[in-house]
Design an enzyme around this catalytic site. Structure first.
Site, PDB file in Angstrom:
ATOM      1  N   TYR A  61       0.840  -1.207   0.000  1.00 43.84           N
ATOM      2  CA  TYR A  61       0.000   0.000   0.000  1.00 43.84           C
ATOM      3  C   TYR A  61       0.875   1.257   0.000  1.00 43.84           C
ATOM      4  O   TYR A  61       0.685   2.155  -0.818  1.00 43.84           O
ATOM      5  CB  TYR A  61      -0.879  -0.036   1.238  1.00 43.84           C
ATOM      6  CG  TYR A  61      -1.725   1.164   1.516  1.00 43.84           C
ATOM      7  CD1 TYR A  61      -1.465   1.975   2.617  1.00 43.84           C
ATOM      8  CD2 TYR A  61      -2.815   1.478   0.721  1.00 43.84           C
ATOM      9  CE1 TYR A  61      -2.268   3.072   2.901  1.00 43.84           C
ATOM     10  CE2 TYR A  61      -3.623   2.560   0.998  1.00 43.84           C
ATOM     11  CZ  TYR A  61      -3.342   3.358   2.101  1.00 43.84           C
ATOM     12  OH  TYR A  61      -4.140   4.442   2.385  1.00 43.84           O
ATOM     13  N   LYS A 111       1.311   4.129  -2.891  1.00 43.33           N
ATOM     14  CA  LYS A 111       0.992   5.537  -2.622  1.00 43.33           C
ATOM     15  C   LYS A 111       2.213   6.422  -2.900  1.00 43.33           C
ATOM     16  O   LYS A 111       2.090   7.516  -3.462  1.00 43.33           O
ATOM     17  CB  LYS A 111       0.510   5.712  -1.184  1.00 43.33           C
ATOM     18  CG  LYS A 111      -0.885   5.137  -0.923  1.00 43.33           C
ATOM     19  CD  LYS A 111      -1.938   5.805  -1.822  1.00 43.33           C
ATOM     20  CE  LYS A 111      -3.341   5.288  -1.546  1.00 43.33           C
ATOM     21  NZ  LYS A 111      -4.352   5.906  -2.445  1.00 43.33           N
TER      22      LYS A 111
HETATM   23  C1  VAH Z   1      -4.649   2.125   6.544  1.00 47.40           C
HETATM   24  N1  VAH Z   1      -6.423   3.667   7.158  1.00 47.40           N
HETATM   25  O1  VAH Z   1      -4.600   1.789   7.723  1.00 47.40           O
HETATM   26  C2  VAH Z   1      -5.322   3.456   6.218  1.00 47.40           C
HETATM   27  C3  VAH Z   1      -4.367   4.619   6.340  1.00 47.40           C
HETATM   28  C4  VAH Z   1      -2.482   5.669   7.588  1.00 47.40           C
HETATM   29  C5  VAH Z   1      -3.364   4.480   7.469  1.00 47.40           C
HETATM   30  O2  VAH Z   1      -3.723   4.840   5.134  1.00 47.40           O
HETATM   31  O3  VAH Z   1      -4.176   1.466   5.656  1.00 47.40           O
END
Ligand code: VAH
Length: 312
Positions: A143, A147
């Site tokens: 993730y 990003k």
């Molecule tokens: C997550 N809620 O936990 C999201 C967010 C900073 C955390 O990007 O993946």
């Protein structure tokens, strides 16, 4: 030109509240909510709703032409915990949906884009306290990598093609209207539900795990404010650090006990502890405060009151 909005991922944790707010601001006939399925009755039944796949360029292009869309909020993504279980699909969804929207803007079919980044772009080598806007960024989650890469492409499309794309590095977001989906910070939402339903909560992070957090009302306001700011005020075209509060599970439990004295918490860290340990404990968002006058409103005490009042 009249603002006509398309939200992609309108049924998600941010998307649902963002859709509600955008309908209030621009009128329900000027906001098209969309998602891969009809996942939220309030979003689906209270305005224009279309089922589309964020990975289908032609479906997005068709909606933009059909509704003369000017502004796109691309909220569809796999969050940190879920993405670790499905890296290939997470990369595909998080990146290719962004390329579709950036390329539609490059082709002159979209005027303005909002794209959410996250404090997940930082990693274990990033300074953890008051993490600055510009610093070491070696994310260790799928993730976070998606990003960070997305931020690079947003800045590239702005500098090379003049695309007006704006972005915020959201901290963990806390809201009562929807169940959060697959984030490492979700404990900070679940704890309120369990405090009211069971009087007890088992936390998947250790008690001293400090993370940057924000009440959803602040996050939605920040999103609207950055999109409504004059273009020349948006000096950072990767993504802006944004901060509300920072707290540990122990601190949020202590705050809840002020309202529910018998509430108890236990700690059973799981795979998400390693993700949380790779993220900052607190964020410096002075660039957002200087460039477009950002200011958070909710602290842990006022957020706890809001959450418990609305969940009762
Ligand atoms: C997550 N809620 O936990 C999201 C967010 C900073 C955390 O990007 O993946």
């Amino acid at each position: 030109m009249k603002t006509k909005v398309l939200i992609i991922g309108a049924c998600g944790q941010i998307g649902t509240e963002l859709t509600h707010k955008l309908r209030d601001i621009y009128g329900i006939d000027n906001v098209v909510a969309s998602d891969i399925r009809k996942l939220n009755n309030d979003v689906v039944n209270n305005g224009i709703f279309e089922v589309i796949n964020a990975l289908d360029y032609n479906q997005i292009e068709h909606l933009i032409e059909q509704y003369q869309i000017t502004d796109v909020y691309l909220m569809a993504a796999l969050l940190s915990a879920t993405a670790e279980k499905n890296p290939a699909f997470a990369w595909d969804l998080n990146m290719n949906s962004l390329f579709h929207v950036l390329n539609l803007a490059k082709a002159g079919k979209i005027k303005k884009i909002f794209w959410p980044s996250s404090i997940a772009v930082f990693g274990p080598t990033t300074p953890r306290i008051n993490t600055p806007q510009y610093t070491i960024m070696e994310p260790t989650t799928v993730y976070g990598i998606s990003k960070q890469t997305g931020e690079r492409w947003c800045e590239y499309y702005n500098k090379q093609y003049g695309v007006d794309v704006r972005s915020i590095r959201y901290p963990g977001l806390i809201s009562w209207t929807t169940e959060p989906g697959g984030g490492t910070t979700d404990y900070a939402v679940d704890i309120y539900h369990k405090a009211l339903s069971d009087g007890a909560f088992e936390c998947f992070l250790s008690e001293d795990t400090a993370l940057p957090m924000m009440y959803m009302d602040d996050a939605i306001r920040a999103t609207i404010e950055i999109m409504q700011a004059d273009e020349d005020k948006i000096k950072i075209r990767s993504s802006y650090n944004l901060s509300g509060v920072s707290f540990t599970p122990k601190e949020i439990a202590t705050e809840i006990k002020k309202h529910i004295p018998d509430f108890t918490i236990t700690y059973k860290p799981d795979f998400r502890q390693k993700i949380a340990d790779s993220w900052p404990a607190s964020i410096d968002d002075s660039n957002a405060r200087e460039d477009w006058q950002w200011k958070h409103q909710f602290d842990l005490a006022s957020m706890t009151i809001e959450m418990l009042e609305n969940l009762k």
